[in-house]
Design a protein around this motif. Structure first.
Motif, mmCIF file in Angstrom:
data_model
loop_
_atom_site.group_PDB
_atom_site.id
_atom_site.type_symbol
_atom_site.label_atom_id
_atom_site.label_comp_id
_atom_site.label_asym_id
_atom_site.label_seq_id
_atom_site.Cartn_x
_atom_site.Cartn_y
_atom_site.Cartn_z
ATOM 1 N N LYS A 33 -2.533 -21.687 35.458
ATOM 2 C CA LYS A 33 -1.081 -21.801 35.562
ATOM 3 C C LYS A 33 -0.627 -22.085 36.971
ATOM 4 C CE LYS A 33 0.494 -19.116 31.652
ATOM 5 N NZ LYS A 33 1.177 -17.906 31.215
ATOM 6 N N THR A 34 -1.356 -21.585 37.958
ATOM 7 C CA THR A 34 -0.902 -21.828 39.329
ATOM 8 C C THR A 34 -1.063 -23.278 39.733
ATOM 9 O OG1 THR A 34 -3.073 -21.172 40.060
ATOM 10 C CG2 THR A 34 -1.346 -19.514 40.176
ATOM 11 N N LEU A 35 -1.875 -24.025 38.963
ATOM 12 C CA LEU A 35 -2.106 -25.411 39.346
ATOM 13 C C LEU A 35 -1.219 -26.374 38.576
ATOM 14 C CD1 LEU A 35 -5.971 -25.262 39.221
ATOM 15 C CD2 LEU A 35 -4.592 -25.353 41.265
ATOM 16 N N LEU A 36 -0.376 -25.842 37.714
ATOM 17 C CA LEU A 36 0.356 -26.723 36.816
ATOM 18 C C LEU A 36 1.838 -26.740 37.120
ATOM 19 C CD1 LEU A 36 -1.288 -25.570 33.510
ATOM 20 C CD2 LEU A 36 -1.740 -27.673 34.716
ATOM 21 N N CYS A 37 2.498 -27.843 36.690
ATOM 22 C CA CYS A 37 3.947 -27.893 36.789
ATOM 23 C C CYS A 37 4.536 -27.088 35.644
ATOM 24 C CB CYS A 37 4.438 -29.341 36.727
ATOM 25 S SG CYS A 37 4.206 -30.113 35.128
ATOM 26 N N TYR A 38 5.849 -26.931 35.668
ATOM 27 C CA TYR A 38 6.539 -26.052 34.728
ATOM 28 C C TYR A 38 6.222 -26.389 33.280
ATOM 29 C CZ TYR A 38 10.550 -23.480 32.846
ATOM 30 O OH TYR A 38 11.354 -22.626 32.164
ATOM 31 N N SER A 39 6.310 -27.664 32.926
ATOM 32 C CA SER A 39 6.157 -27.965 31.503
ATOM 33 C C SER A 39 4.698 -27.958 31.067
ATOM 34 C CB SER A 39 6.815 -29.286 31.164
ATOM 35 O OG SER A 39 6.132 -30.324 31.792
ATOM 36 N N CYS A 40 3.770 -28.324 31.956
ATOM 37 C CA CYS A 40 2.365 -28.245 31.568
ATOM 38 C C CYS A 40 1.966 -26.787 31.399
ATOM 39 C CB CYS A 40 1.474 -28.941 32.601
ATOM 40 S SG CYS A 40 1.716 -30.719 32.618
#
Lengths: 343, 513
Positions: free
Chosen positions: B457-464
């Motif tokens: 989750k820390t590597l992803l944008c909001y929607s991903c």
């Protein structure tokens, strides 16, 4: 096996939060809801100690809960605010007069001063009379524009420093969707702001402390706290364009409950290309209210109503501003276009 | 109705009924054959001209495709992409007025495995499409989606853009091209007889498990889109194409805009729906069909016999509320029926947006989302919807880990939260002091450890993030995604360790002092 509250893990859970899906007991839910509003207020620095704050109260669930929570948080966290209730009477019989009774009851319950301003005294027109002239399709435009000015005028009469309205997360998400559908790029940029800009005369800044609270949670809060509110829809609302956006939003929420916050997140992170024409803020030449055109919208709408040209104000009318200001008569062709009303 | 800058012209007052004997509004001679918008009737010839002209104008106005470039056309078999293919053919043909000047190739991604088609059905579709592609004479590549399992992790790395072209370069390049080889045309290359690609049974099962691990239809469709895009970009890169043309039409893009807003992709709207999308750096995605409504394309394909093949997708024959994408599509089409300017208004809104890209440098990867490769929009600002969501999660759960975490798992099947992630480091218990920081697990110790949902989750944008949240386990993600995630985590941990000693790190903003 009863489900335990996921916060205190002690009492039985009595509800499931629409926002996150967690099961909570009553007290934990109250605390979570109030705490979230408090965090919103603190993070966005909405108020300063010593200010006089007007709560826009319509008697509906949002403003009733807002009044309750503001009073509660003001005492609990010592905001140091002086609260007042401000209400607008649009003159819709069968709807507004009933909800105003609720506001008067609220005033007694919360012991806050109350001021009611009416369209009749400000503009000389009630919504019932307007609908008779305009028809059922574009009347929400009149009501909304007039109400905004009415709130500002009432606020100035009460000498408040800020107004807070009960707009909730669903309202903000609907507005984002509606502005995309209408192609209104200027409003799209501004509509997710939690408080409006505060410069200019005759303009009282307004904010939305309930911006991140789901409508369903507001209803849950009012239900469990046994708050008294008026819950009928405005009788003229079924034909509004916003209804489409609202139905869509409700459907989205049923597919994925976090959609509402996702839409607000999208709205906050939009950015508009440079070079896109944006309206510039000025003042109205007739009444001095803020406006991006020569005449503010409510002056144009009023002019249309008074002259029996209900369509003046709906659609492009910048070219006619000069004529209206200088009291020139309109040509017959223009009059004909503006007269027809949709029923 | 209800548009901001609307003008009530006279036409709206009288409803005009198009009659058979109406003439074309352009040439005013030939009888009308098709009605595009209210009041715009065209004859066959003028319609064809109008259609072809739009395509050229779109390419010419944007000046993104340079002469002699290799451009890969992503054809899905549907009407829009087949129409795009026929336009490119039309534009490259000898007798075209002002020929197009690039070398096209075709790529088709076979998603039958993800959609649930049987092997025979897939072979049949492939054969049909192969016939269509052979007829064009362009080199084509048929790629099964299962190849996603074998992609290298370089797909997720933004390659540096090819040489920056100054503004006046386009005109100069065109002139040079015209002078040099205006005589020689590009002969249609003979495609070697390649047999249709064979997919291993194990790969097929893996792909089905991967798609199946997404619990909601919305997440499945989002995941499929991401994988398809990665595969397309990889094919373009390996076969030497610098541009990728997608066949999204106006209607599809209007739906995509609303869907993106509903999914939380407000920051990436311009890249998702704009004309050119440069998130991959070297391969630019281009959408030349974005000015055509689905109606126009349907008319054109019918009147001029453009071949297309129908392929079922994930949302074929599903109900309205099965996914956000499907819901938005039905909303927009229904609204369009009542308010005919809906799609064009939404399209115009999308033209006015841009990407809020803080750092466009390709060197750094940690400010880009792992899956969608757009700039991250999860900076937790003081008053924002994202922060409010985090606060809500916090307040709805007890803060003390330990005894209550068992209860949490029991009644709350929601995935592991950021704050209350129980330390997962089995491997770190013996690791000693260095592993104290690795509450996210898998950092310095073993490279074979599968990252928990909370790590990704820390590597992803909001929607991903939302998509991954809907997945039952991230182990099924293809290896290239997982290994790239590891790599980024290791880099970011390294950076944290030495952050006090890094000078003037403009890529990361303010670090340390």
């Amino acid at each position: 096996m009863p489900v335990l509250c996921s916060n205190c893990v002690d009492k039985r859970a009595v509800l499931k939060r629409p926002k996150t899906g967690h099961s909570l007991c009553k007290e934990c839910f109250f605390w979570a809801f109030e705490e979230e509003v408090h965090q919103t207020i603190v993070a966005a620095q909405l108020f300063n100690p010593g200010e006089i704050v007007g709560i826009a109260a319509s008697g509906g669930k949002d403003s009733t809960v807002l009044a309750h929570v503001m009073k509660l948080l003001n005492e609990r966290y010592n905001y140091g605010l002086e609260l007042m209730l401000l209400s607008v009477d649009e003159g819709i019989s069968g709807y507004r007069d009933d909800s105003l009774e609720t506001v008067k009851r609220n005033q007694q319950q919360y012991e806050l001063p109350l001021k009611i301003v009416s369209y009749e005294e400000l503009y000389g027109w009630t919504m019932d009379a307007i609908v008779k002239q305009v028809g059922l399709k574009n009347n929400c435009t009149f009501c909304g524009v007039f109400r905004r000015q009415a709130l500002d005028r009432g606020a100035i009469m009460l000498k408040v420093d800020k107004i807070c309205t009960g707009h909730n997360a669903d309202d903000v998400a609907e507005t984002v969707l509606m502005n995309v559908l209408r192609g209104d790029i200027a409003r799209l940029r501004r509509c997710t702001a939690i408080s409006t800009a505060s410069e200019g005369e005759g303009v009282v800044p307004r904010c939305k402390p309930l911006k991140y609270a789901y409508e369903k949670e507001i209803v849950l809060y009012a239900y469990f706290k046994k708050l008294d509110y008026f819950s009928t829809e405005c009788i003229y609302s079924p034909n509004a364009y916003r209804g489409h956006a609202r139905t869509f939003l409700k459907d989205l929420e049923s597919v994925r409950p976090s959609s509402i916050m996702d839409i607000i997140h999208s709205g906050e992170n939009l950015s508009v290309r440079e070079g896109v024409k944006m309206p510039v803020q000025g003042t109205c030449n007739r009444c001095g209210y803020i406006s991006s055109q020569a005449l503010c919208k409510s002056c144009v709408l009023l002019e249309g109503l008074n002259r029996g040209l209900p369509k003046l104000g709906i659609g492009k009318h910048h070219r006619l501003h000069g004529k209206i200001l200088s009291q020139q008569p309109l040509t017959e062709k223009e009059e004909r276009k503006l007269k027809s009303a949709d029923f | 109705m209800c548009q901001v800058d609307e003008d009530y012209q006279e036409q709206l007052q009288q409803a005009e009924v198009p009659s058979v004997s109406k003439k074309c509004v352009k040439c005013k001679e030939a009888p009308a054959a098709v009605v595009i918008r209210a009041g715009d009737t065209f004859c066959r010839g003028c319609f064809k001209e109008y259609f072809i002209h739009k395509f050229r104008a779109m390419l010419g106005k944007n000046r993104v495709i340079f002469p002699g470039e290799k451009v890969l056309l992503a054809v899905s078999g549907g009407p829009s992409s087949c129409s795009m293919l026929s336009q490119v053919q039309e534009g490259l043909s000898q007798n075209a007025h002002k020929k197009l000047r690039f070398s096209p190739g075709i790529v088709f991604v076979d998603e039958g495995g993800a959609v649930g088609q049987s092997v025979e059905e897939r072979q049949r579709t492939l054969a049909e499409l192969q016939a269509v592609f052979k007829a064009t004479g362009f080199p084509f590549h048929m790629v099964p989606l299962e190849q996603v399992l074998e992609l290298p992790s370089s797909v997720l790395v933004t390659a540096p853009a090819l040489s920056e072209r100054p503004a006046g370069a386009y005109k100069a390049a065109v002139d040079r091209f015209i002078q040099s080889d205006s005589s020689s045309s590009v002969p249609p290359r003979q495609q070697e007889e390649t047999s249709l690609p064979h997919v291993q049974e194990s790969h097929r099962q893996l792909l089905q498990q991967l798609i199946g691990s997404a619990k909601t239809q919305t997440a499945r469709e989002d995941l499929l889109n991401t994988l398809r895009q990665h595969l397309l970009v990889h094919t373009a890169r390996t076969e030497g194409y610098s541009k990728l043309m997608l066949g999204d039409n106006c209607t599809r893009l209007a739906v995509k805009l609303l869907t993106s807003i509903s999914l939380g992709r407000g920051a990436q709207l311009a890249q998702d729906t704009g004309f050119s999308d440069s998130r991959y750096g070297d391969t630019i995605l281009v959408r030349p069909m974005r000015d055509y409504s689905a109606k126009e394309i349907a008319y054109y394909n019918r009147m001029f016999s453009v071949p297309s093949v129908f392929l079922p997708s994930l949302d074929t024959k599903t109900t309205d509320k099965s996914s956000i994408q499907r819901l938005t599509e039905s909303f927009v089409t229904k609204l369009q029926a009542d308010f005919p300017s809906t799609v064009s208004t939404i399209y115009r809104t999308s033209e006015k947006l841009q990407t809020a890209c803080r750092s466009s440098s390709a060197a750094d990867h940690w400010d880009r989302c792992l899956l969608c490769m757009c700039a991250l929009d999860t900076a937790v600002e003081k008053a924002s919807a994202f922060k409010a969501t985090l606060i809500s999660e916090q307040l709805s759960q007890t803060k003390s880990p330990g005894a209550s975490s068992a209860e949490l798992q029991r009644q709350n099947p929601a995935p592991v939260e950021l704050e209350s992630a129980a330390p997962s480091g089995d491997c770190c218990s013996s690791g000693g002091e260095n592993c104290v920081k690795a509450a996210s697990g898998g950092g310095c110790c073993s490279s074979a450890k599968v990252p928990e949902t909370s790590d990704l989750k820390t590597l992803l944008c909001y929607s991903c993030k939302l998509t991954i949240k809907d997945m039952s386990s991230v182990e099924r993600l293809p290896q290239y995604i997982l290994s790239e995630a590891h790599r980024r985590q290791r880099r970011s941990q390294m950076r944290e360790e030495i952050s006090d000693f890094l000078l003037d790190d403009e890529d990361d903003g303010d670090q340390g002092d």
